[in-house]
Write an enzyme that holds these catalytic residues in place. Structure first.
Site, PDB file in Angstrom:
ATOM      1  N   LYS A 122     -48.569 -10.203 -14.560  1.00 52.75           N
ATOM      2  CA  LYS A 122     -49.002 -10.426 -13.477  1.00 52.75           C
ATOM      3  C   LYS A 122     -47.890 -10.602 -12.547  1.00 52.75           C
ATOM      4  CE  LYS A 122     -47.742 -15.640 -13.171  1.00 52.75           C
ATOM      5  NZ  LYS A 122     -47.233 -15.699 -12.039  1.00 52.75           N
TER       6      LYS A 122
ATOM      7  N   ALA B  71     -36.779  -2.423 -17.707  1.00 54.79           N
ATOM      8  CA  ALA B  71     -35.851  -3.048 -18.922  1.00 54.79           C
ATOM      9  C   ALA B  71     -34.816  -3.584 -18.287  1.00 54.79           C
ATOM     10  CB  ALA B  71     -35.572  -2.018 -19.855  1.00 54.79           C
TER      11      ALA B  71
ATOM     12  N   TYR C 211     -49.191 -18.075 -20.478  1.00 54.75           N
ATOM     13  CA  TYR C 211     -49.394 -19.559 -20.539  1.00 54.75           C
ATOM     14  C   TYR C 211     -50.526 -19.474 -21.670  1.00 54.75           C
ATOM     15  CZ  TYR C 211     -47.212 -22.898 -17.960  1.00 54.75           C
ATOM     16  OH  TYR C 211     -46.306 -23.854 -17.461  1.00 54.75           O
TER      17      TYR C 211
ATOM     18  N   HIS D 246     -52.315 -19.454 -14.422  1.00 58.78           N
ATOM     19  CA  HIS D 246     -51.763 -20.294 -15.604  1.00 58.78           C
ATOM     20  C   HIS D 246     -53.011 -21.505 -15.573  1.00 58.78           C
ATOM     21  CE1 HIS D 246     -48.509 -17.981 -15.518  1.00 58.78           C
ATOM     22  NE2 HIS D 246     -47.615 -18.554 -14.834  1.00 58.78           N
TER      23      HIS D 246
ATOM     24  N   ARG E 284     -34.748   2.324 -13.711  1.00 63.43           N
ATOM     25  CA  ARG E 284     -34.220   3.029 -12.574  1.00 63.43           C
ATOM     26  C   ARG E 284     -32.641   3.203 -12.767  1.00 63.43           C
ATOM     27  NH1 ARG E 284     -38.297   1.814  -7.883  1.00 63.43           N
ATOM     28  NH2 ARG E 284     -37.526  -0.394  -8.474  1.00 63.43           N
TER      29      ARG E 284
END
Length: 493
Positions: free
Chosen positions: A156, A21, A187, A248, A54
């Protein structure tokens, strides 16, 4: 299996955990997408969003960070942001320590404690592959709920070749069943990519000509006007083929080329995409053109090798064009040309379907028809065709039938791709996510080529920053049948 919406009633609760995050992906894409869904009332009514990373961050600093890339349409959005941020908390912890995941689970339980219904959990892995295994195992061991559904969204890259992809797949399968795994390729969430199936299968005239008897070639193009911008060290590990083409562009190819699915069920759609991939032979070096950008003509933009984070003497391509052949009845003999690159002359992603010449043509100076689906920017579908020049002349001239979204759909806001895909995950619709066998079939096409490039250190063609790519590009695409017409320019919105 029919899609299952998470937390559909007021007794249910949904917790979305964003791992990584504090990273760029989370605050640039994930949180703005979640706010977009909240603003449009697409998040479950009882939702909590926990950021996990972390970094030791104060909650107020964390909220400032995730708010920094959120765009407002009006003053009402500012009020909604305050409400949205009240649903967001932050938990610091390690990715390789089970105690940290126990603390995370305690935080999740605290958000769920007031609800008697289903307690659903979605884990968004905005993480580098190096910590996938530890995070996946930690989540399953300490944060997996038995009081509702569990879904894990994986970003990915899904490996670097066939073996590493399978290793990642085995690792995920140790903790999660395939129905719980959502491999995200953003995509597939873009408006015009989602529109491809409607264009193909809801219009009778496209269905009639969508084959080798009428289509000469198909080009799928991705262009970026920027270089690696100091992130060359990360990019160098993957290169443009792994970064863009293998995922993509290949995903777009499968939708352009697939047969009509039996239904709109996710598995029926993905079955047809896999059939396309299995019909494509592995790429060979003579089917590929590689390039690497050098400094701009005015010297203001540095070349790839000038980036201090790029290894000295790197031969990693920043541009690639490749010709694919699909060995089935519909597409035998039709080249699919995929092109992608950085530091080019413009920002553009498009699908360009060029039709064959008119048989027995009685007019001079005509050009081939083309159907162009412009994915970004300035979303559009337009058809290049020949038309009589107005007036007393009977000369045929190039014109277009133009469906530009900026003109036709002025009252509609096109959602961000991440927003669209997170909504699909909430709804349990997996049709726009990558299945495990789909991933295997894709890597089978690229792995031999990638290994040969690395083993022989193939030298990419140099090209100047801000140009269309290597000097041999026109020759490369014309060799397989593409007819380029310099005199036509599409009028942008």
């Amino acid at each position: 299996m029919a899609p299952v919406q998470v937390s559909p009633t007021t007794n249910d609760h949904c917790c979305i955990v964003v791992l990584g995050a504090s990273g760029d992906l989370a605050f640039k894409k994930t949180y703005p997408a979640l706010f977009g869904l909240y603003r449009n009332h697409f998040l479950p009514s009882n939702v909590s969003i926990i950021g996990y990373a972390r970094s030791k961050l104060d909650l107020s600093d964390f909220k400032k960070r995730i708010s920094s890339k959120i765009k407002f349409h009006n003053d009402k959005d500012k009020l909604l942001l305050d409400q949205f941020l009240q649903k967001c908390t932050y938990q610091s912890g390690q990715y390789d320590q089970l105690d940290s995941y126990q603390n995370l689970n305690d935080a999740i339980l605290n958000t769920e404690s007031h609800y008697s219904g289903s307690r659903d959990r979605i884990f968004y892995m905005a993480l580098p592959p190096s910590v996938f295994a530890a995070a996946s195992n930690g989540l399953k061991a300490k944060c997996y709920t038995t009081d509702g559904s569990n879904r894990i969204i994986v970003e990915k890259p899904f490996g670097k070749d066939t073996d590493s992809s399978k290793e990642l797949g085995i690792m995920l399968a140790q903790s999660w069943v395939e129905d719980e795994i959502y491999r995200i390729d953003h995509y597939l969430g873009k408006e015009m990519v989602k529109n491809l199936m409607v264009l193909r299968f809801a219009n009778v005239f496209f269905g009639a000509v969508w084959n080798r008897f009428y289509i000469s070639n198909v080009q799928i193009t991705f262009k970026e006007p920027i270089g690696t911008q100091g992130r060359g060290g990360y990019f160098d590990e993957f290169g443009i083929i792994r970064d863009v083409m293998q995922n993509h562009l290949l995903q777009i190819l499968t939708i352009v080329a697939m047969e009509k699915p039996v239904t709109l069920d996710a598995e029926d759609i993905r079955n047809e995409k896999v059939k396309v991939l299995r019909a494509i032979p592995p790429l060979k070096m003579d089917q590929v053109l590689l390039g690497q950008y050098q400094k701009s003509a005015d010297g203001k933009e540095e070349g790839y090798l000038d980036d201090p984070t790029v290894p000295k003497g790197s031969v990693t391509p920043t541009f690639a064009a490749a010709v694919f052949h699909i060995n089935n009845d519909r597409w035998e003999g039709v080249p699919f040309i995929l092109k992608c690159g950085k530091a080019l002359n413009e920002q553009k992603t498009e699908v360009r379907i060029q039709f064959k010449d008119v048989a027995g043509n009685i007019y001079n100076d005509t050009v081939r028809n083309e159907l162009v689906i412009r994915v970004q920017p300035q979303e559009a579908v337009y058809m290049k065709f020949m038309n009589k020049e107005p007036g007393h002349s009977s000369k045929p001239v190039i014109s277009e039938l133009d469906l530009s979204y900026g003109k036709r759909y002025q009252d509609h806001k096109i959602p961000d791709a991440y927003e669209s895909l997170i909504l699909d995950a909430l709804r349990g619709d997996k049709s726009n996510f990558v299945r495990d066998d789909e991933l295997d079939a894709a890597w089978r096409i690229f792995t031999p080529l990638l290994h040969e490039m690395e083993r022989t250190r193939v030298q990419p063609d140099p090209y100047t920053f801000g140009t269309r790519g290597p000097a041999r590009l026109n020759q490369f695409v014309e060799k397989v049948g593409y007819a380029r017409h310099e005199n036509y320019v599409w009028s942008k919105v």
